[in-house]
Design a protein around this motif. Structure first.
Motif, PDB file in Angstrom:
ATOM      1  N   PHE A  14     -28.168   0.724  -5.231  1.00  0.00           N
ATOM      2  CA  PHE A  14     -29.571   0.503  -4.883  1.00  0.00           C
ATOM      3  C   PHE A  14     -30.476   0.698  -6.095  1.00  0.00           C
ATOM      4  CE2 PHE A  14     -28.087   1.773  -0.513  1.00  0.00           C
ATOM      5  CZ  PHE A  14     -28.349   0.546   0.078  1.00  0.00           C
ATOM      6  N   ASN A  15     -30.024   1.478  -7.073  1.00  0.00           N
ATOM      7  CA  ASN A  15     -30.885   1.876  -8.186  1.00  0.00           C
ATOM      8  C   ASN A  15     -30.929   0.864  -9.324  1.00  0.00           C
ATOM      9  OD1 ASN A  15     -31.307   4.329  -6.828  1.00  0.00           O
ATOM     10  ND2 ASN A  15     -29.442   5.209  -7.737  1.00  0.00           N
ATOM     11  N   HIS A  16     -29.869   0.029  -9.430  1.00  0.00           N
ATOM     12  CA  HIS A  16     -29.795  -0.904 -10.542  1.00  0.00           C
ATOM     13  C   HIS A  16     -29.242  -2.245 -10.060  1.00  0.00           C
ATOM     14  CE1 HIS A  16     -30.569   2.404 -13.341  1.00  0.00           C
ATOM     15  NE2 HIS A  16     -29.652   3.101 -12.683  1.00  0.00           N
ATOM     16  N   SER A  22     -17.963   6.312 -14.506  1.00  0.00           N
ATOM     17  CA  SER A  22     -18.688   5.234 -13.815  1.00  0.00           C
ATOM     18  C   SER A  22     -18.585   5.360 -12.299  1.00  0.00           C
ATOM     19  CB  SER A  22     -18.145   3.870 -14.254  1.00  0.00           C
ATOM     20  OG  SER A  22     -18.382   3.647 -15.628  1.00  0.00           O
ATOM     21  N   ILE A  23     -17.690   6.213 -11.821  1.00  0.00           N
ATOM     22  CA  ILE A  23     -17.549   6.420 -10.382  1.00  0.00           C
ATOM     23  C   ILE A  23     -18.671   7.322  -9.899  1.00  0.00           C
ATOM     24  CG2 ILE A  23     -16.079   7.393  -8.571  1.00  0.00           C
ATOM     25  CD1 ILE A  23     -13.664   6.688 -10.284  1.00  0.00           C
ATOM     26  N   SER A  24     -19.390   6.860  -8.875  1.00  0.00           N
ATOM     27  CA  SER A  24     -20.496   7.619  -8.315  1.00  0.00           C
ATOM     28  C   SER A  24     -20.478   7.480  -6.804  1.00  0.00           C
ATOM     29  CB  SER A  24     -21.830   7.102  -8.884  1.00  0.00           C
ATOM     30  OG  SER A  24     -22.924   7.767  -8.299  1.00  0.00           O
ATOM     31  N   PRO A  25     -20.858   8.513  -6.054  1.00  0.00           N
ATOM     32  CA  PRO A  25     -20.818   8.440  -4.585  1.00  0.00           C
ATOM     33  C   PRO A  25     -21.662   7.321  -3.993  1.00  0.00           C
ATOM     34  CG  PRO A  25     -21.079  10.713  -5.308  1.00  0.00           C
ATOM     35  CD  PRO A  25     -21.235   9.854  -6.532  1.00  0.00           C
ATOM     36  N   ASP A  26     -22.754   6.944  -4.681  1.00  0.00           N
ATOM     37  CA  ASP A  26     -23.647   5.925  -4.127  1.00  0.00           C
ATOM     38  C   ASP A  26     -23.461   4.558  -4.797  1.00  0.00           C
ATOM     39  OD1 ASP A  26     -24.615   6.604  -6.586  1.00  0.00           O
ATOM     40  OD2 ASP A  26     -26.705   6.838  -5.967  1.00  0.00           O
ATOM     41  N   ARG A  27     -22.294   4.317  -5.363  1.00  0.00           N
ATOM     42  CA  ARG A  27     -21.992   3.066  -6.049  1.00  0.00           C
ATOM     43  C   ARG A  27     -20.823   2.345  -5.405  1.00  0.00           C
ATOM     44  NH1 ARG A  27     -21.695   3.766 -12.635  1.00  0.00           N
ATOM     45  NH2 ARG A  27     -23.853   3.190 -13.122  1.00  0.00           N
ATOM     46  N   ILE A  28     -20.823   1.021  -5.557  1.00  0.00           N
ATOM     47  CA  ILE A  28     -19.645   0.206  -5.259  1.00  0.00           C
ATOM     48  C   ILE A  28     -19.184  -0.400  -6.574  1.00  0.00           C
ATOM     49  CG2 ILE A  28     -18.712  -1.735  -3.954  1.00  0.00           C
ATOM     50  CD1 ILE A  28     -20.926  -1.367  -1.933  1.00  0.00           C
ATOM     51  N   LEU A  29     -17.916  -0.284  -6.871  1.00  0.00           N
ATOM     52  CA  LEU A  29     -17.355  -0.820  -8.106  1.00  0.00           C
ATOM     53  C   LEU A  29     -16.438  -1.994  -7.790  1.00  0.00           C
ATOM     54  CD1 LEU A  29     -16.430   2.488  -9.987  1.00  0.00           C
ATOM     55  CD2 LEU A  29     -18.478   1.076 -10.280  1.00  0.00           C
ATOM     56  N   GLU A  54     -18.072   7.734  -2.330  1.00  0.00           N
ATOM     57  CA  GLU A  54     -17.929   8.589  -1.152  1.00  0.00           C
ATOM     58  C   GLU A  54     -19.084   8.430  -0.171  1.00  0.00           C
ATOM     59  OE1 GLU A  54     -16.734  13.260  -0.317  1.00  0.00           O
ATOM     60  OE2 GLU A  54     -17.650  12.675  -2.226  1.00  0.00           O
ATOM     61  N   THR A  55     -20.320   8.406  -0.676  1.00  0.00           N
ATOM     62  CA  THR A  55     -21.489   8.284   0.207  1.00  0.00           C
ATOM     63  C   THR A  55     -21.541   6.909   0.850  1.00  0.00           C
ATOM     64  OG1 THR A  55     -22.722   9.836  -1.185  1.00  0.00           O
ATOM     65  CG2 THR A  55     -23.996   8.445   0.306  1.00  0.00           C
ATOM     66  N   VAL A  56     -21.303   5.856   0.067  1.00  0.00           N
ATOM     67  CA  VAL A  56     -21.311   4.492   0.599  1.00  0.00           C
ATOM     68  C   VAL A  56     -20.218   4.337   1.654  1.00  0.00           C
ATOM     69  CG1 VAL A  56     -20.965   2.053   0.027  1.00  0.00           C
ATOM     70  CG2 VAL A  56     -22.262   3.533  -1.529  1.00  0.00           C
ATOM     71  N   ALA A  57     -19.044   4.908   1.407  1.00  0.00           N
ATOM     72  CA  ALA A  57     -17.948   4.813   2.371  1.00  0.00           C
ATOM     73  C   ALA A  57     -18.305   5.494   3.687  1.00  0.00           C
ATOM     74  CB  ALA A  57     -16.689   5.435   1.776  1.00  0.00           C
ATOM     75  N   PRO A 110     -30.180  -3.308  11.980  1.00  0.00           N
ATOM     76  CA  PRO A 110     -31.150  -4.154  11.263  1.00  0.00           C
ATOM     77  C   PRO A 110     -32.055  -3.376  10.318  1.00  0.00           C
ATOM     78  CG  PRO A 110     -31.039  -4.759  13.582  1.00  0.00           C
ATOM     79  CD  PRO A 110     -30.245  -3.496  13.437  1.00  0.00           C
ATOM     80  N   GLU A 111     -32.271  -2.088  10.585  1.00  0.00           N
ATOM     81  CA  GLU A 111     -33.136  -1.298   9.720  1.00  0.00           C
ATOM     82  C   GLU A 111     -32.514  -1.078   8.342  1.00  0.00           C
ATOM     83  OE1 GLU A 111     -34.149   2.336  11.577  1.00  0.00           O
ATOM     84  OE2 GLU A 111     -35.074   1.406  13.355  1.00  0.00           O
ATOM     85  N   TYR A 112     -31.192  -1.280   8.245  1.00  0.00           N
ATOM     86  CA  TYR A 112     -30.489  -1.069   6.987  1.00  0.00           C
ATOM     87  C   TYR A 112     -29.915  -2.388   6.458  1.00  0.00           C
ATOM     88  CZ  TYR A 112     -30.831   3.828   8.369  1.00  0.00           C
ATOM     89  OH  TYR A 112     -31.301   5.071   8.755  1.00  0.00           O
ATOM     90  N   ALA A 113     -30.738  -3.434   6.540  1.00  0.00           N
ATOM     91  CA  ALA A 113     -30.294  -4.752   6.067  1.00  0.00           C
ATOM     92  C   ALA A 113     -29.952  -4.722   4.578  1.00  0.00           C
ATOM     93  CB  ALA A 113     -31.371  -5.787   6.347  1.00  0.00           C
ATOM     94  N   SER A 114     -30.669  -3.907   3.813  1.00  0.00           N
ATOM     95  CA  SER A 114     -30.397  -3.829   2.372  1.00  0.00           C
ATOM     96  C   SER A 114     -29.017  -3.239   2.111  1.00  0.00           C
ATOM     97  CB  SER A 114     -31.471  -2.986   1.677  1.00  0.00           C
ATOM     98  OG  SER A 114     -31.519  -1.682   2.227  1.00  0.00           O
ATOM     99  N   PHE A 115     -28.601  -2.300   2.944  1.00  0.00           N
ATOM    100  CA  PHE A 115     -27.265  -1.731   2.794  1.00  0.00           C
ATOM    101  C   PHE A 115     -26.194  -2.773   3.106  1.00  0.00           C
ATOM    102  CE2 PHE A 115     -23.665   0.720   4.740  1.00  0.00           C
ATOM    103  CZ  PHE A 115     -23.195   1.265   3.554  1.00  0.00           C
TER     104      PHE A 115
END
Length: 312
Positions: free
Chosen positions: A178-180, A191-198, A212-215, A226-231
């Protein structure tokens, strides 16, 4: 990669060109056996005076300016695979190390016995990283792989293009968050971060790795709200990119969808630089991910390379 000269008693005439001829045998789609011959004409590098065919400072500079680190990495990988048919893996690794040290002694800029003065020109700067990843690759390490798998990997290394060879040696890694905006990141455990997808592309495998957080968000089905369409869009972006890569690839790569700390996370952890291990904490300020391995990190590898290059 190779130094070609003539006898000291036979100086190269000024202005004379050198010729390299490549013969390619192949079977055309029509079934015909064909031979393609490619001839390259290039100037000789400048030699020192005195009648001897030795390269001076200007000659080595000319050679260095023409260096293609990706082509050199592909050549060394193929050569190493060829040697692997008759030599032990340990001997090949030592041979690769010697070749890399010799290259750096010829073309790096440094002061004798001063490790901190070591510098590589831009067209040489990534080559040590290629060699580091080649040493760790499935082409030279056959433990845990069947003879058929090893032969499969090596055959494609010997027949694919330089671009694909480089991808096999050093996989690409993209990050989505979400940040970049989506973009390439270091092939490093940091490069592994809980809020990232690689998204890892090793040519033979396509891996979508969820932090971990995304999972956890995905497990709770936030993407269906629908409130989390960006996710939902964040989840779909690497999947769409993976499909595009697989459609254009032959042989069709294995697709792995995994989560941080899951069993299949090993497909990514085995490829990243282990800058943080159970023996050593990383220097990049990572996010707590640890690689369970005894392999040295790229930073340690470069320290040893610099030390051996500059020593008297």
């Amino acid at each position: 990669m190779f130094e070609v000269t003539t006898q000291h008693t036979s100086p190269i005439p000024a202005g004379q060109l050198r010729y390299t001829q490549l013969h390619t045998h192949y079977i055309h789609a029509s079934g015909q056996h064909r031979l393609r011959v490619t001839t390259l004409a290039q100037s000789w590098a400048t030699t020192e005076g005195g009648g001897e065919n030795k390269l001076g400072a200007q000659g080595w500079m000319e050679v260095g300016m023409s260096f293609d680190q990706e082509a050199a990495a592909a050549l060394m990988a193929r050569w190493a695979v060829h040697k692997a048919e008759t030599e032990e893996s340990f001997d090949i690794l030592r041979w690769l190390d010697r070749k890399l040290i010799q290259l750096c002694q010829k073309f790096a800029d440094f002061r004798k016995d001063d490790q901190n003065s070591f510098r590589l020109a831009p067209n040489f700067s990534i080559y040590p990283q290629f060699m580091f990843n080649l040493r760790r690759s499935q082409f030279l390490h056959v433990f845990g792989a069947s003879p058929d798998e090893t032969a499969f990997f090596r055959i494609y290394l010997l027949t694919e293009t330089v671009t694909n060879n480089v991808l096999m040696i050093q996989p690409s890694l993209l990050a989505y968050s979400f940040n970049h905006p989506p973009g390439p990141v270091l092939l490093d455990v940091s490069s592994i971060s809980p809020d990232r997808i690689l998204l890892l592309d090793t040519y033979f495998n396509i891996v979508v790795f969820h932090g971990e957080t995304v999972a956890e968000w995905r497990r709770q089905n936030y993407q269906d709200n629908p409130e989390y369409a960006s996710f939902k869009q964040l989840l779909e972006a690497p999947q769409a990119e993976a499909k595009e890569l697989m459609v254009e690839r032959f042989p069709f790569p294995r697709f792995v969808d995994c989560n941080q700390h899951g069993s299949q996370a090993r497909f990514l952890l085995s490829k990243v630089n282990p800058s943080s291990t159970h023996n050593q904490q990383g220097s990049f300020g990572g996010n707590g991910e640890i690689v369970q391995t005894d392999d040295v990190s790229f930073q340690t590898f470069m320290e040893y390379l610099q030390r051996l290059t500059v020593q008297s």
